[in-house]
Design a protein around this motif. Structure first.
Motif, PDB file in Angstrom:
ATOM      1  N   ALA A  47      29.668 -59.179  40.614  1.00 36.24           N
ATOM      2  CA  ALA A  47      30.639 -59.293  39.515  1.00 36.24           C
ATOM      3  C   ALA A  47      29.964 -59.046  38.173  1.00 36.24           C
ATOM      4  CB  ALA A  47      31.281 -60.674  39.533  1.00 36.24           C
ATOM      5  N   LYS A  48      30.689 -58.403  37.283  1.00 40.58           N
ATOM      6  CA  LYS A  48      30.206 -58.143  35.931  1.00 40.58           C
ATOM      7  C   LYS A  48      31.280 -58.547  34.927  1.00 40.58           C
ATOM      8  CE  LYS A  48      27.043 -54.337  37.040  1.00 40.58           C
ATOM      9  NZ  LYS A  48      26.673 -52.927  36.735  1.00 40.58           N
ATOM     10  N   ALA A  49      30.823 -59.151  33.834  1.00 44.31           N
ATOM     11  CA  ALA A  49      31.768 -59.650  32.835  1.00 44.31           C
ATOM     12  C   ALA A  49      32.590 -58.531  32.218  1.00 44.31           C
ATOM     13  CB  ALA A  49      31.012 -60.416  31.740  1.00 44.31           C
ATOM     14  N   ASP A  50      31.964 -57.341  32.031  1.00 44.54           N
ATOM     15  CA  ASP A  50      32.686 -56.265  31.364  1.00 44.54           C
ATOM     16  C   ASP A  50      33.765 -55.649  32.251  1.00 44.54           C
ATOM     17  OD1 ASP A  50      30.977 -55.069  33.111  1.00 44.54           O
ATOM     18  OD2 ASP A  50      30.090 -53.665  31.685  1.00 44.54           O
ATOM     19  N   ARG A  51      33.772 -55.949  33.559  1.00 44.70           N
ATOM     20  CA  ARG A  51      34.846 -55.490  34.443  1.00 44.70           C
ATOM     21  C   ARG A  51      35.953 -56.538  34.538  1.00 44.70           C
ATOM     22  NH1 ARG A  51      33.624 -52.970  40.059  1.00 44.70           N
ATOM     23  NH2 ARG A  51      35.828 -52.474  39.695  1.00 44.70           N
ATOM     24  N   ILE A  52      35.563 -57.803  34.505  1.00 42.79           N
ATOM     25  CA  ILE A  52      36.561 -58.871  34.607  1.00 42.79           C
ATOM     26  C   ILE A  52      37.363 -58.996  33.308  1.00 42.79           C
ATOM     27  CG2 ILE A  52      36.849 -61.360  34.901  1.00 42.79           C
ATOM     28  CD1 ILE A  52      34.367 -61.351  36.666  1.00 42.79           C
ATOM     29  N   ALA A  53      36.686 -58.815  32.158  1.00 44.63           N
ATOM     30  CA  ALA A  53      37.318 -59.067  30.862  1.00 44.63           C
ATOM     31  C   ALA A  53      38.613 -58.287  30.656  1.00 44.63           C
ATOM     32  CB  ALA A  53      36.325 -58.787  29.726  1.00 44.63           C
ATOM     33  N   PRO A  54      38.638 -56.932  30.840  1.00 45.19           N
ATOM     34  CA  PRO A  54      39.900 -56.220  30.603  1.00 45.19           C
ATOM     35  C   PRO A  54      41.001 -56.610  31.584  1.00 45.19           C
ATOM     36  CG  PRO A  54      38.222 -54.733  31.501  1.00 45.19           C
ATOM     37  CD  PRO A  54      37.531 -55.998  31.156  1.00 45.19           C
ATOM     38  N   ALA A  55      40.626 -56.954  32.817  1.00 39.50           N
ATOM     39  CA  ALA A  55      41.637 -57.377  33.782  1.00 39.50           C
ATOM     40  C   ALA A  55      42.270 -58.702  33.369  1.00 39.50           C
ATOM     41  CB  ALA A  55      41.016 -57.492  35.174  1.00 39.50           C
ATOM     42  N   LEU A  66      33.228 -68.836  30.371  1.00 39.25           N
ATOM     43  CA  LEU A  66      33.725 -69.464  31.588  1.00 39.25           C
ATOM     44  C   LEU A  66      32.728 -69.351  32.742  1.00 39.25           C
ATOM     45  CD1 LEU A  66      37.413 -68.168  31.430  1.00 39.25           C
ATOM     46  CD2 LEU A  66      36.699 -70.554  31.228  1.00 39.25           C
ATOM     47  N   VAL A  67      32.014 -68.221  32.806  1.00 41.44           N
ATOM     48  CA  VAL A  67      31.051 -67.982  33.892  1.00 41.44           C
ATOM     49  C   VAL A  67      29.710 -67.621  33.251  1.00 41.44           C
ATOM     50  CG1 VAL A  67      30.677 -66.821  36.100  1.00 41.44           C
ATOM     51  CG2 VAL A  67      32.994 -67.020  35.189  1.00 41.44           C
TER      52      VAL A  67
END
Length: 739
Positions: A47-55, A66-67
């Motif tokens: 997991a990477k923050a820059d992939r989760i953020a836009p979702a 948060l993580v």
């Protein structure tokens, strides 16, 4: 609307209230569900923050909050070894890049490279091109919205590719005089960023009531009230004698007596070790028939203000109330008689009335400034901040009080300057603070920890460093630095600061965004800045209308002072323009909201009445004067974040700012290093006679003094002030001789 319709409307309003509560509850449920899903996704190994953020519809930094393990990992320090081999070139380079000892910090980016930064609110204004570091950007360089300005190249690097200056290998720590506070880690620190509940700056719904004034010269006894002039016998000019003589001449409706000359509170100064003691004794002397004023009305203050030069005494006699104040709060009367001082207040009121039809001059420029500002708060329903500007938590206010200094005061001694000075030139910035009120932080601050800053993209980091902000940082002075210091470090003593400048020095401090910005992109070489923590605000314009009106009033009075045919009116207009300056200057200081200080006196022998924690500040053998800090009040107009931003911008501009119209960079960093003798708030003292342009506008450097040498340079502040007086007098002689 009749009673029945009113009752029905109330029922409908209650239904809307309940609907809002239901929607908010559902929103909170959805946000909690979103956060839970983010945490679950964070458990995935790739997991990477820059992939989760836009979702998630969040910023990267919010995901990292948060993580935390999705943020950048800090490299562990290598274990110590008994002996070290001779370092190789690679070893030296690695050591130069290593952070200084202490908590892990995130290295700030090189701001000299053009990077997008937040678009300004109004691209058509000169003020809009005034960046956070106090530099004007030529219009041709602001190519498009969001484009960063082209920055001046460091000296000696023209035509070459710019490279960040490496940190020095040896990083000696600065011996810090006091430890500055920090924001606690975790949720307890995050809670500091929540504004004070049910407290906001709102536009007042009432008009201030004017107070009648009289103007008294206690040296000559001349009293002026409206168009009446009288000469009084004041005896020894005690409070009792002044009140008796004044109210035998003017009606009881006069509530303010301004002392224009004489300083009667200093009449027994020789008997006391400090001026403050003399003032306290004068204010607290018995006044037959009068008592110290108690509070009456929300716009009233009670008790005396014991100030060494501009005290305020408040008394009452039945329903009659009065104040004795120094006109020095507003301006230096410069020998003007009471009638001219009265005319200055009349001109001041007339000019302000052009912008505030309901203007009332209050007792002090600070009170007047705050009242005038409050009448610029948006009032139109639905407009941004119409519900008021939120007041920061008491913790944030305390943090800013402890970590945001005001003007820079520094005296530089040999060997950094020559023993003998060839000359001393004083350059003072005209109406300086008015130049730094264009943009300020509004709303609740966003906390940016070191991990959060490191998780940002370089564009986001740059935007943050150009926005209204306040940073806890670890600073390293670059190798080879040979000029004055840029960033303040805490010195011993309350609210004292100094400016480290020795190459390789490392220190931890707090600084405003403007100064951090300047340290990273100054015209010589960038400093190494590690972000440890910070507060970031949304950029807004809460002070813009207020300061614009004051600047216009100031400019009109300045023109009147230069062109009026009557000498008395020219003098009055000049004094009135100085009063406008004080309204803005002390109005900004009023936003800082210092902790409340209670001052009282008790007779000798009644020491048991002095409360615990109080500090005795004076005694004349009969009365003991004490003071005690009462902490921060629930002041709806407390905005230290605005004062801190203005002060930081002014300190940065003292070092480097660009005059856009002339395409000339000015400030201390544009003078020879060995020529800087000292700083005092908005003034530079130097041995270099710089041909800086002056147009008489806020922020321009005025050559205010010139003293030819050679002579021994100042070693104390008193010596600097003596040379300042001589230099100003000599410059006047030079100017008169040249006419």
């Amino acid at each position: 609307m009749d009673s029945k319709e009113f009752t029905a409307a109330l029922g409908q309003l209650r239904q809307v209230r309940d609907d809002i509560k239901a929607v908010r509850k559902e929103l909170q449920r959805l946000e909690a569900d979103r956060d839970k899903r983010i945490v679950a996704l964070g458990a995935y190994g790739k997991a990477k923050a820059d992939r989760i953020a836009p979702a998630a519809g969040l910023a990267v930094v919010d995901v990292v909050t948060l993580v935390p393990h999705l943020g950048p990992r800090q490299q562990a320090a290598p274990p110590s070894v008994p002996a070290q081999p001779e370092p190789t070139g690679d070893d030296v380079q690695a050591a130069a890049a290593a952070p200084a000892p202490g908590p892990a910090g995130a290295l700030a980016p090189d701001l000299r490279r053009p990077e997008p930064r937040p678009a300004a609110a109004d691209n058509d204004t000169d003020e809009q091109l005034h960046d956070a570091a106090g530099e004007h950007v030529p219009e041709g360089e602001a190519v498009a919205d969001g484009a960063a300005p082209a920055l001046e190249e460091p000296s000696g690097q023209h035509g070459q590719e710019q490279q960040p200056a490496p940190a020095p290998v040896a990083v000696p720590a600065v011996e810090q005089g006091r430890e500055l506070p920090s924001i606690p880690a975790g949720e307890s620190g995050d809670a500091w960023c929540v504004p004070t509940p049910n407290l906001a700056s709102k536009r007042p719904n009432f008009t201030q009531q004017p107070r009648q004034m009289a103007f008294l010269d206690t040296t000559t006894g001349v009293l002026v009230h409206r168009d009446q002039t009288a000469r009084l016998d004041l005896g020894t000019a005690s409070v009792s004698e002044i009140l008796t003589a004044v109210y035998a001449t003017v009606p009881n409706s006069v509530e303010r007596i301004y002392i224009t000359a004489g300083d009667p509170w200093h009449r027994d100064a020789d008997r006391y070790p400090f001026l403050r003691d003399s003032v306290a004794a004068w204010l607290n002397a018995p006044v037959p028939g009068w008592s110290v004023e108690s509070s009456r009305g929300k716009d009233r203050l009670a008790g005396h203000l014991v100030h060494p030069r501009n005290p305020v005494g408040r008394w009452q006699r039945g329903d009659q109330h009065t104040e004795i104040r120094s006109v020095g709060e507003w301006f230096d009367p410069e020998g003007a008689d009471p009638a001219t001082v009265r005319d200055a207040f009349v001109l001041l009121w007339k000019q302000l009335r052009h912008h505030w039809p309901d203007v009332t001059l209050m007792g002090s420029p600070s009170q007047t400034g705050r009242d005038l500002w409050s009448r610029t708060i948006p009032a139109k329903a639905g407009s941004r901040w119409a519900e008021g500007y939120p007041v920061m938590s008491e913790e944030i206010r305390g943090l800013l009080h402890a970590t945001a200094g005001q003007g820079r005061t520094e005296l530089i001694l040999p060997p950094r300057v020559p023993e003998k000075l060839p000359r001393l030139v004083e350059y003072d910035r005209t109406f300086a603070y008015a130049k730094h009120t264009w943009a300020s932080g509004v709303g609740a601050p966003r906390r940016i920890t070191a991990a959060a800053f490191a998780a940002m993209s370089e564009k986001e980091q740059t935007n943050a460093l150009f926005a209204p902000s306040h940073w806890q940082i670890r600073v390293t002075v670059p190798d080879g630095w040979n000029h004055v210091g840029i960033l303040p470090a805490p010195a011993a003593g309350d609210r004292a600061w100094y400016y480290p400048a020795e190459p390789g020095q490392t220190f931890t401090t707090w600084a405003g965004g403007a100064e951090v910005n300047l340290a990273l992109r100054n015209p010589i070489t960038p400093w190494r800045i590690e972000i440890l923590d910070g507060l970031l605000w949304e950029s807004g314009t809460p002070l813009r209308d207020w300061s614009t009106h004051l600047k216009e009033a100031w400019a009109s009075l300045q023109a009147l002072a230069a062109n009026h045919g009557d000498q008395r009116q020219r003098t009055a207009a000049h004094l009135a323009s100085r009063a406008v300056r004080s309204i803005l200057l002390y109005g900004i200081g009023g936003f800082a909201q210092r902790p409340r200080i209670t001052t009282r006196s008790v007779p000798v022998g009644h020491e048991h009445e002095i409360p615990a924690g109080a500090q005795i500040i004076g005694s004349d053998g009969e009365m003991i004067t004490w003071q005690r800090s009462a902490g921060f009040s629930r002041d709806p107009y407390a905005h230290p974040e605005w004062a801190a931003g203005v002060w930081s911008g002014a300190r940065a501009a003292l070092l480097s700012t660009k005059m856009r119209e002339d395409n000339v960079s000015v400030g201390a960093l544009h003078l020879p290093p060995e020529s800087i003798v000292g700083f005092r708030t908005d003034a530079i003292y130097t041995t270099h006679d710089a041909p800086w342009p002056y147009h008489g506008r806020p922020g321009d450097y005025l050559k205010k003094g010139h003293l030819p040498g050679p002579f021994t340079g100042p070693r104390t502040e008193e010596e600097l002030l003596s040379l300042q007086t001589l230099g100003r007098a000599h410059l006047v002689e030079e100017q008169e001789a040249g006419r």
